[in-house]
Design a protein around this motif. Structure first.
Motif, PDB file in Angstrom:
ATOM      1  N   GLY A 112       0.788  -1.233   0.000  1.00  0.00           N
ATOM      2  CA  GLY A 112       0.000   0.000   0.000  1.00  0.00           C
ATOM      3  C   GLY A 112       0.812   1.271   0.000  1.00  0.00           C
ATOM      4  N   ARG A 113       2.142   1.165   0.027  1.00  0.00           N
ATOM      5  CA  ARG A 113       2.980   2.360  -0.056  1.00  0.00           C
ATOM      6  C   ARG A 113       3.087   2.813  -1.510  1.00  0.00           C
ATOM      7  N   THR A 114       3.013   4.119  -1.733  1.00  0.00           N
ATOM      8  CA  THR A 114       3.144   4.663  -3.084  1.00  0.00           C
ATOM      9  C   THR A 114       4.616   4.759  -3.464  1.00  0.00           C
ATOM     10  N   VAL A 115       4.931   4.313  -4.661  1.00  0.00           N
ATOM     11  CA  VAL A 115       6.280   4.393  -5.213  1.00  0.00           C
ATOM     12  C   VAL A 115       6.233   5.366  -6.383  1.00  0.00           C
ATOM     13  N   THR A 116       7.201   6.276  -6.448  1.00  0.00           N
ATOM     14  CA  THR A 116       7.244   7.274  -7.521  1.00  0.00           C
ATOM     15  C   THR A 116       8.598   7.225  -8.206  1.00  0.00           C
ATOM     16  N   ARG A 117       8.570   7.291  -9.521  1.00  0.00           N
ATOM     17  CA  ARG A 117       9.799   7.368 -10.318  1.00  0.00           C
ATOM     18  C   ARG A 117       9.633   8.485 -11.336  1.00  0.00           C
ATOM     19  N   SER A 118      10.690   9.291 -11.517  1.00  0.00           N
ATOM     20  CA  SER A 118      10.646  10.417 -12.451  1.00  0.00           C
ATOM     21  C   SER A 118      11.730  10.296 -13.504  1.00  0.00           C
ATOM     22  N   TRP A 119      11.452  10.881 -14.654  1.00  0.00           N
ATOM     23  CA  TRP A 119      12.400  10.973 -15.759  1.00  0.00           C
ATOM     24  C   TRP A 119      12.566  12.451 -16.085  1.00  0.00           C
ATOM     25  N   PRO A 120      13.757  12.896 -16.479  1.00  0.00           N
ATOM     26  CA  PRO A 120      13.992  14.322 -16.722  1.00  0.00           C
ATOM     27  C   PRO A 120      13.446  14.830 -18.057  1.00  0.00           C
ATOM     28  N   MET A 121      12.665  14.003 -18.742  1.00  0.00           N
ATOM     29  CA  MET A 121      12.117  14.411 -20.042  1.00  0.00           C
ATOM     30  C   MET A 121      10.686  13.916 -20.174  1.00  0.00           C
TER      31      MET A 121
END
Length: 141
Positions: A112-121
């Motif tokens: 139930g924990r939210t995982v976030t991943r980002s890309w610079p584009m």
């Protein structure tokens, strides 16, 4: 006859576009998202892979994936209530030409924990799927 061919050429793209979303209740291997969209689903056993079955975010065992783009940066957030760890792959179509390319994977703890991943584009349209792990050992790498 010529009018029929011309009519078919005009209607064919609309018919193909209408087929991009499977009918309700259909299990699929991957789900496509545009910026600002999210999808919730549960996992079902496939022959040699996990299938995704659209479901409400509050359904037992649901996984929800959200996709956004802001300031030229793409972010995918996901939460899993499966009770076990899993991961999924991300494909992106940054040019909008249907040429999806791998952009990595995201690990989900299943608690139930939210995982976030980002890309610079900006990734353009994305496609998520190929879930690895789970109680049946599907798609273990």
């Amino acid at each position: 006859m010529r009018k029929l061919i011309i009519a078919a050429l005009f209607l064919a793209p609309a018919a193909l576009a209408a087929q991009t979303e499977p009918p309700p209740g259909t299990d699929v291997e991957r789900i496509g998202l545009q910026p600002g969209e999210s999808a919730s689903f549960t996992l079902a056993s496939g022959n040699t892979h996990q299938l995704l079955h659209r479901a409400p975010a509050n359904a037992r065992g649901a996984i929800t994936v959200s996709y956004s783009v802001a300031g030229g940066q793409s972010t995918i957030s996901a939460v899993s209530h499966t009770g076990y760890a899993t991961s999924f792959s991300v494909l992106a179509d940054p040019n909008g030409n249907g040429g999806y390319v791998p952009e990595g994977s995201i690990d989900l703890p299943g608690d139930g924990r939210t995982v976030t991943r980002s890309w610079p584009m900006a990734l353009g349209a994305i496609n998520v799927g190929h879930f690895v792990g789970g109680p049946r050992g599907m798609n273990r790498q």
